[in-house]
Structure formats: structure tokens, C-alpha cells
Design a protein around this motif. Structure first.
Motif, PDB file in Angstrom:
ATOM      1  N   ASP A  17       0.834  -1.208   0.000  1.00 46.95           N
ATOM      2  CA  ASP A  17       0.000   0.000   0.000  1.00 46.95           C
ATOM      3  C   ASP A  17       0.867   1.255   0.000  1.00 46.95           C
ATOM      4  N   TRP A  18       1.904   1.285   0.839  1.00 46.54           N
ATOM      5  CA  TRP A  18       2.804   2.433   0.891  1.00 46.54           C
ATOM      6  C   TRP A  18       3.464   2.627  -0.477  1.00 46.54           C
ATOM      7  N   GLN A  19       3.920   1.517  -1.057  1.00 43.97           N
ATOM      8  CA  GLN A  19       4.562   1.553  -2.374  1.00 43.97           C
ATOM      9  C   GLN A  19       3.612   2.118  -3.433  1.00 43.97           C
ATOM     10  N   HIS A  20       2.363   1.688  -3.403  1.00 39.38           N
ATOM     11  CA  HIS A  20       1.380   2.143  -4.382  1.00 39.38           C
ATOM     12  C   HIS A  20       1.246   3.670  -4.350  1.00 39.38           C
ATOM     13  N   VAL A  21       1.067   4.220  -3.157  1.00 40.87           N
ATOM     14  CA  VAL A  21       0.899   5.674  -3.039  1.00 40.87           C
ATOM     15  C   VAL A  21       2.177   6.384  -3.472  1.00 40.87           C
ATOM     16  N   HIS A  22       3.300   5.950  -2.943  1.00 41.97           N
ATOM     17  CA  HIS A  22       4.574   6.600  -3.288  1.00 41.97           C
ATOM     18  C   HIS A  22       4.813   6.582  -4.790  1.00 41.97           C
ATOM     19  N   ASN A  23       4.729   5.413  -5.401  1.00 42.05           N
ATOM     20  CA  ASN A  23       5.074   5.290  -6.813  1.00 42.05           C
ATOM     21  C   ASN A  23       4.072   6.004  -7.718  1.00 42.05           C
ATOM     22  N   LEU A  24       2.825   6.105  -7.293  1.00 42.52           N
ATOM     23  CA  LEU A  24       1.835   6.851  -8.071  1.00 42.52           C
ATOM     24  C   LEU A  24       2.116   8.351  -8.013  1.00 42.52           C
ATOM     25  N   LEU A  25       2.471   8.851  -6.830  1.00 41.07           N
ATOM     26  CA  LEU A  25       2.673  10.282  -6.658  1.00 41.07           C
ATOM     27  C   LEU A  25       4.097  10.740  -6.971  1.00 41.07           C
ATOM     28  N   ILE A  26       5.051   9.819  -6.952  1.00 41.34           N
ATOM     29  CA  ILE A  26       6.446  10.149  -7.258  1.00 41.34           C
ATOM     30  C   ILE A  26       6.905   9.229  -8.404  1.00 41.34           C
ATOM     31  N   PRO A  27       6.320   9.404  -9.589  1.00 49.21           N
ATOM     32  CA  PRO A  27       6.643   8.491 -10.691  1.00 49.21           C
ATOM     33  C   PRO A  27       8.084   8.616 -11.176  1.00 49.21           C
ATOM     34  N   THR A  28       8.745   9.706 -10.832  1.00 44.98           N
ATOM     35  CA  THR A  28      10.132   9.890 -11.267  1.00 44.98           C
ATOM     36  C   THR A  28      11.123   9.100 -10.424  1.00 44.98           C
ATOM     37  N   THR A 130      16.234  23.340  -4.244  1.00 44.54           N
ATOM     38  CA  THR A 130      15.637  22.530  -5.292  1.00 44.54           C
ATOM     39  C   THR A 130      16.761  21.677  -5.870  1.00 44.54           C
ATOM     40  N   TYR A 131      16.486  20.388  -6.084  1.00 45.96           N
ATOM     41  CA  TYR A 131      17.526  19.520  -6.641  1.00 45.96           C
ATOM     42  C   TYR A 131      16.912  18.521  -7.603  1.00 45.96           C
ATOM     43  N   LEU A 132      17.732  18.070  -8.521  1.00 45.53           N
ATOM     44  CA  LEU A 132      17.313  17.117  -9.542  1.00 45.53           C
ATOM     45  C   LEU A 132      18.123  15.839  -9.361  1.00 45.53           C
ATOM     46  N   LEU A 133      17.425  14.716  -9.230  1.00 45.72           N
ATOM     47  CA  LEU A 133      18.129  13.430  -9.130  1.00 45.72           C
ATOM     48  C   LEU A 133      18.676  13.052 -10.508  1.00 45.72           C
ATOM     49  N   PRO A 134      19.773  12.319 -10.562  1.00 46.97           N
ATOM     50  CA  PRO A 134      20.346  11.915 -11.848  1.00 46.97           C
ATOM     51  C   PRO A 134      19.308  11.216 -12.725  1.00 46.97           C
ATOM     52  N   GLY A 135      19.199  11.674 -13.960  1.00 46.52           N
ATOM     53  CA  GLY A 135      18.269  11.077 -14.911  1.00 46.52           C
ATOM     54  C   GLY A 135      16.851  11.620 -14.827  1.00 46.52           C
ATOM     55  N   ASP A 136      16.536  12.404 -13.795  1.00 45.99           N
ATOM     56  CA  ASP A 136      15.183  12.956 -13.644  1.00 45.99           C
ATOM     57  C   ASP A 136      15.025  14.246 -14.440  1.00 45.99           C
ATOM     58  N   THR A 137      13.779  14.597 -14.694  1.00 47.31           N
ATOM     59  CA  THR A 137      13.475  15.852 -15.381  1.00 47.31           C
ATOM     60  C   THR A 137      12.655  16.790 -14.490  1.00 47.31           C
ATOM     61  N   ILE A 138      12.109  16.263 -13.399  1.00 44.53           N
ATOM     62  CA  ILE A 138      11.311  17.064 -12.473  1.00 44.53           C
ATOM     63  C   ILE A 138      12.069  17.147 -11.153  1.00 44.53           C
ATOM     64  N   PRO A 139      12.381  18.358 -10.700  1.00 43.18           N
ATOM     65  CA  PRO A 139      13.146  18.482  -9.457  1.00 43.18           C
ATOM     66  C   PRO A 139      12.299  18.239  -8.211  1.00 43.18           C
TER      67      PRO A 139
END
Length: 146
Positions: A17-28, A130-139
């Protein structure tokens, strides 16, 4: 008034359940179950329900040598926002984080989550970095409670 039921992640079902919410809201930055199991060893992970319906999750990170601030992250699925659930979940996180007696409390929000940024700013958080993870496009935006 929110009728939220909040439980600590302590089973495979709550991890999913935690994974579902996280991955849906933080797809990057999707997390595997192994990632979440590891996080649950060092952070407080919780899931939030209304009845048996999953509506959100939270993370409370204690201060560390790398980050002396405690970090609170409350996530509510979009279809359950504006019902008071975020406020209840956030306030619970805040109380637990204050127990760490850290010099500051921070939160981290994906920059594209305009509602989440407004929610945090309305509660006294101000942008720190504000920071950008490697390979991400949304900070990500780190905010500190003032």
C-alpha cells in the motif's frame, strides 16, 4: 472532519500500500519493495485509510549525520484531497518528528506537485533548495518549517 485511520507499515500488505501511493505520486523515483523494506528500518513509514480504502502514506525521517533536520512527508492520493486527510496525516508526522528534538523540520515535495507545495507553504514551510536526481526531469523541493 477526517475519519482517517493511520497504521505503521509492518506487513507485506502495508508495504504494498505504501509503495502504491509513493510510486503513483512520485513516478520519477519509483521504489521497489526491497527499497521500502530498507527505508522502514531507518524511517517511520505509515499508511492511511478511510475504512478499508487506501488514501495516503507518510514518511518521518529522523535526523542523521547527513541531514540534521527531521523530515516529514505526507502524501494523499489526489481523489482524496481537500477532505482534511492531509492535515491529520501531516499533524501526526509533525508530532512524531518533534519527538526527535531535531534543530529543524523539513519536507520534500516533487516540484510538479503544486497542491503539495501550497499545502506545505500554508503551514509555514519555506523553500530551502531545489535539486534534480540523476536522470530525472522534475526536481524535488526541500522546504523548512519556519
Amino acid at each position: 472532519m477526517s475519519d482517517l485511520r493511520i497504521e505503521q507499515v509492518d506487513s507485506d500488505a502495508s508495504l504494498l500500500d505504501w509503495q502504491h501511493v509513493h510510486n503513483l505520486l512520485i513516478p520519477t523515483a519509483p521504489l521497489s519493495l526491497d527499497d521500502i523494506r530498507e527505508r522502514a528500518q531507518r524511517n517511520v513509514l505509515e499508511v492511511a485509510y478511510v475504512g478499508d480504502v487506501l488514501v495516503g502514506c507518510s514518511t518521518i525521517r529522523p535526523p542523521s549525520d547527513e541531514t540534521p533536520a527531521a523530515t516529514v512527508i505526507a502524501r494523499i492520493l489526489p481523489e482524496y484531497r481537500r477532505r482534511g486527510h492531509g492535515k491529520v496525516l501531516y499533524e501526526r508526522c509533525l508530532v512524531r518528528a518533534q519527538g526527535f528534538e531535531a534543530p529543524a523540520i523539513e519536507t520534500i515535495i516533487l516540484a510538479s506537485n503544486v497542491e503539495g507545495l501550497r499545502f506545505a507553504e500554508a503551514r509555514g514551510f519555506v523553500e530551502l533548495e531545489t535539486y534534480l536526481l540523476p536522470g530525472d526531469t522534475i526536481p524535488f523541493v526541500t522546504l523548512r518549517l519556519q
